[in-house]
Design a protein around this motif. Structure first.
Motif, PDB file in Angstrom:
ATOM      1  N   GLU A 237       0.831  -1.209   0.000  1.00  0.00           N
ATOM      2  CA  GLU A 237       0.000   0.000   0.000  1.00  0.00           C
ATOM      3  C   GLU A 237       0.866   1.261   0.000  1.00  0.00           C
ATOM      4  OE1 GLU A 237      -3.161   2.220   2.923  1.00  0.00           O
ATOM      5  OE2 GLU A 237      -3.192   0.034   2.862  1.00  0.00           O
ATOM      6  N   LYS A 238       1.907   1.248   0.818  1.00  0.00           N
ATOM      7  CA  LYS A 238       2.789   2.426   0.885  1.00  0.00           C
ATOM      8  C   LYS A 238       3.550   2.629  -0.416  1.00  0.00           C
ATOM      9  CE  LYS A 238       1.629   4.297   4.450  1.00  0.00           C
ATOM     10  NZ  LYS A 238       0.997   5.591   4.301  1.00  0.00           N
ATOM     11  N   PHE A 239       4.045   1.529  -1.021  1.00  0.00           N
ATOM     12  CA  PHE A 239       4.732   1.656  -2.309  1.00  0.00           C
ATOM     13  C   PHE A 239       3.782   2.188  -3.379  1.00  0.00           C
ATOM     14  CE2 PHE A 239       8.201  -1.357  -0.954  1.00  0.00           C
ATOM     15  CZ  PHE A 239       9.231  -0.442  -1.125  1.00  0.00           C
ATOM     16  N   ALA A 240       2.533   1.766  -3.337  1.00  0.00           N
ATOM     17  CA  ALA A 240       1.550   2.269  -4.299  1.00  0.00           C
ATOM     18  C   ALA A 240       1.344   3.771  -4.119  1.00  0.00           C
ATOM     19  CB  ALA A 240       0.227   1.517  -4.146  1.00  0.00           C
ATOM     20  N   GLU A 241       1.292   4.224  -2.861  1.00  0.00           N
ATOM     21  CA  GLU A 241       1.144   5.663  -2.607  1.00  0.00           C
ATOM     22  C   GLU A 241       2.344   6.432  -3.150  1.00  0.00           C
ATOM     23  OE1 GLU A 241       0.421   6.468   1.535  1.00  0.00           O
ATOM     24  OE2 GLU A 241      -1.286   5.083   1.598  1.00  0.00           O
TER      25      GLU A 241
ATOM     26  N   ASP B  11      -7.817  -2.225  19.220  1.00  0.00           N
ATOM     27  CA  ASP B  11      -7.557  -0.940  19.847  1.00  0.00           C
ATOM     28  C   ASP B  11      -7.777   0.177  18.810  1.00  0.00           C
ATOM     29  OD1 ASP B  11      -5.691   1.376  20.761  1.00  0.00           O
ATOM     30  OD2 ASP B  11      -5.863   0.067  22.511  1.00  0.00           O
ATOM     31  N   PRO B  12      -8.360   1.298  19.215  1.00  0.00           N
ATOM     32  CA  PRO B  12      -8.584   2.385  18.268  1.00  0.00           C
ATOM     33  C   PRO B  12      -7.320   2.809  17.513  1.00  0.00           C
ATOM     34  CG  PRO B  12      -9.748   2.830  20.306  1.00  0.00           C
ATOM     35  CD  PRO B  12      -8.916   1.594  20.538  1.00  0.00           C
ATOM     36  N   LYS B  13      -6.176   2.770  18.186  1.00  0.00           N
ATOM     37  CA  LYS B  13      -4.917   3.142  17.538  1.00  0.00           C
ATOM     38  C   LYS B  13      -4.600   2.177  16.387  1.00  0.00           C
ATOM     39  CE  LYS B  13      -0.077   4.056  18.786  1.00  0.00           C
ATOM     40  NZ  LYS B  13       0.878   4.072  19.886  1.00  0.00           N
ATOM     41  N   SER B  14      -4.869   0.886  16.590  1.00  0.00           N
ATOM     42  CA  SER B  14      -4.636  -0.111  15.537  1.00  0.00           C
ATOM     43  C   SER B  14      -5.627   0.050  14.398  1.00  0.00           C
ATOM     44  CB  SER B  14      -4.732  -1.529  16.111  1.00  0.00           C
ATOM     45  OG  SER B  14      -3.754  -1.743  17.092  1.00  0.00           O
ATOM     46  N   ILE B  15      -6.869   0.270  14.735  1.00  0.00           N
ATOM     47  CA  ILE B  15      -7.906   0.408  13.707  1.00  0.00           C
ATOM     48  C   ILE B  15      -7.640   1.634  12.842  1.00  0.00           C
ATOM     49  CG2 ILE B  15     -10.366   0.871  13.369  1.00  0.00           C
ATOM     50  CD1 ILE B  15     -10.831  -0.918  15.880  1.00  0.00           C
ATOM     51  N   ALA B  16      -7.104   2.686  13.442  1.00  0.00           N
ATOM     52  CA  ALA B  16      -6.812   3.909  12.690  1.00  0.00           C
ATOM     53  C   ALA B  16      -5.736   3.693  11.629  1.00  0.00           C
ATOM     54  CB  ALA B  16      -6.382   5.014  13.649  1.00  0.00           C
ATOM     55  N   LEU B  17      -4.891   2.686  11.843  1.00  0.00           N
ATOM     56  CA  LEU B  17      -3.857   2.399  10.848  1.00  0.00           C
ATOM     57  C   LEU B  17      -4.480   1.917   9.565  1.00  0.00           C
ATOM     58  CD1 LEU B  17      -1.194   0.615  13.049  1.00  0.00           C
ATOM     59  CD2 LEU B  17      -1.040   2.881  12.059  1.00  0.00           C
TER      60      LEU B  17
ATOM     61  N   ASP C 168       8.788  14.926  -6.709  1.00  0.00           N
ATOM     62  CA  ASP C 168      10.211  14.576  -6.666  1.00  0.00           C
ATOM     63  C   ASP C 168      10.431  13.446  -5.660  1.00  0.00           C
ATOM     64  OD1 ASP C 168      13.085  15.199  -7.266  1.00  0.00           O
ATOM     65  OD2 ASP C 168      13.071  15.538  -5.090  1.00  0.00           O
ATOM     66  N   ILE C 169      11.137  12.410  -6.089  1.00  0.00           N
ATOM     67  CA  ILE C 169      11.354  11.239  -5.244  1.00  0.00           C
ATOM     68  C   ILE C 169      12.118  11.588  -3.967  1.00  0.00           C
ATOM     69  CG2 ILE C 169      13.473  10.482  -6.385  1.00  0.00           C
ATOM     70  CD1 ILE C 169      10.920   7.953  -5.465  1.00  0.00           C
ATOM     71  N   HIS C 170      13.059  12.512  -4.058  1.00  0.00           N
ATOM     72  CA  HIS C 170      13.832  12.914  -2.880  1.00  0.00           C
ATOM     73  C   HIS C 170      12.949  13.649  -1.873  1.00  0.00           C
ATOM     74  CE1 HIS C 170      17.020  12.357  -5.932  1.00  0.00           C
ATOM     75  NE2 HIS C 170      17.581  11.723  -4.915  1.00  0.00           N
ATOM     76  N   ASP C 171      12.056  14.486  -2.382  1.00  0.00           N
ATOM     77  CA  ASP C 171      11.120  15.177  -1.492  1.00  0.00           C
ATOM     78  C   ASP C 171      10.169  14.198  -0.819  1.00  0.00           C
ATOM     79  OD1 ASP C 171      12.247  17.635  -2.101  1.00  0.00           O
ATOM     80  OD2 ASP C 171      10.745  18.109  -3.646  1.00  0.00           O
ATOM     81  N   LEU C 172       9.722  13.190  -1.567  1.00  0.00           N
ATOM     82  CA  LEU C 172       8.836  12.174  -0.993  1.00  0.00           C
ATOM     83  C   LEU C 172       9.535  11.395   0.116  1.00  0.00           C
ATOM     84  CD1 LEU C 172       7.107  10.709  -4.175  1.00  0.00           C
ATOM     85  CD2 LEU C 172       6.075  12.128  -2.398  1.00  0.00           C
ATOM     86  N   ALA C 173      10.781  11.006  -0.137  1.00  0.00           N
ATOM     87  CA  ALA C 173      11.540  10.256   0.874  1.00  0.00           C
ATOM     88  C   ALA C 173      11.773  11.108   2.109  1.00  0.00           C
ATOM     89  CB  ALA C 173      12.871   9.787   0.287  1.00  0.00           C
ATOM     90  N   ARG C 174      12.142  12.366   1.908  1.00  0.00           N
ATOM     91  CA  ARG C 174      12.377  13.276   3.027  1.00  0.00           C
ATOM     92  C   ARG C 174      11.107  13.465   3.850  1.00  0.00           C
ATOM     93  NH1 ARG C 174      13.900  17.136   0.093  1.00  0.00           N
ATOM     94  NH2 ARG C 174      16.003  16.354  -0.135  1.00  0.00           N
ATOM     95  N   GLU C 175       9.986  13.645   3.170  1.00  0.00           N
ATOM     96  CA  GLU C 175       8.702  13.824   3.847  1.00  0.00           C
ATOM     97  C   GLU C 175       8.327  12.570   4.652  1.00  0.00           C
ATOM     98  OE1 GLU C 175       4.153  13.871   2.308  1.00  0.00           O
ATOM     99  OE2 GLU C 175       5.517  15.254   1.302  1.00  0.00           O
TER     100      GLU C 175
END
Length: 90
Positions: A20-24, A84-90, A34-41
């Motif tokens: 999912e993260k790689f797709a984003e 847990d709400p924290k887990s569900i939020a992920l 910019d890939i560098h800006d994405l990595a930095r962010e």
């Protein structure tokens, strides 16, 4: 995962999260970011949970707890945290 447990569920969940993260990232790159800006962010957003220390040191456990990172020592406790709400939020 305990030594007698099958790690396939854990691996499936982790692989799904990574995919999912790689797709984003790919979508943002395709949109011209910019890939560098994405990595930095991404690093700036996640430094709180990046840990390169000694996970067995009690002082480090205290530091992680202070940073809001759960310490889960058993499979039973981990299962209890799934809803847990924290887990569900992920």
């Amino acid at each position: 995962v305990g030594s007698s447990q099958n790690p396939s569920m854990v691996n499936t969940v982790l692989n799904t999260i990574v995919a999912e993260k790689f797709a984003e990232f790919a979508d943002k790159c395709d949109a011209g970011a910019d890939i560098h800006d994405l990595a930095r962010e991404a690093l700036n957003e996640n430094w709180r949970v990046i840990f390169n220390g000694n996970n067995y040191d009690p002082e480090m456990q205290e530091e992680l707890t202070n940073r809001g990172i759960w310490r889960i020592d058993s499979g039973v406790e981990a299962i209890a945290r799934l809803t847990d709400p924290k887990s569900i939020a992920l």
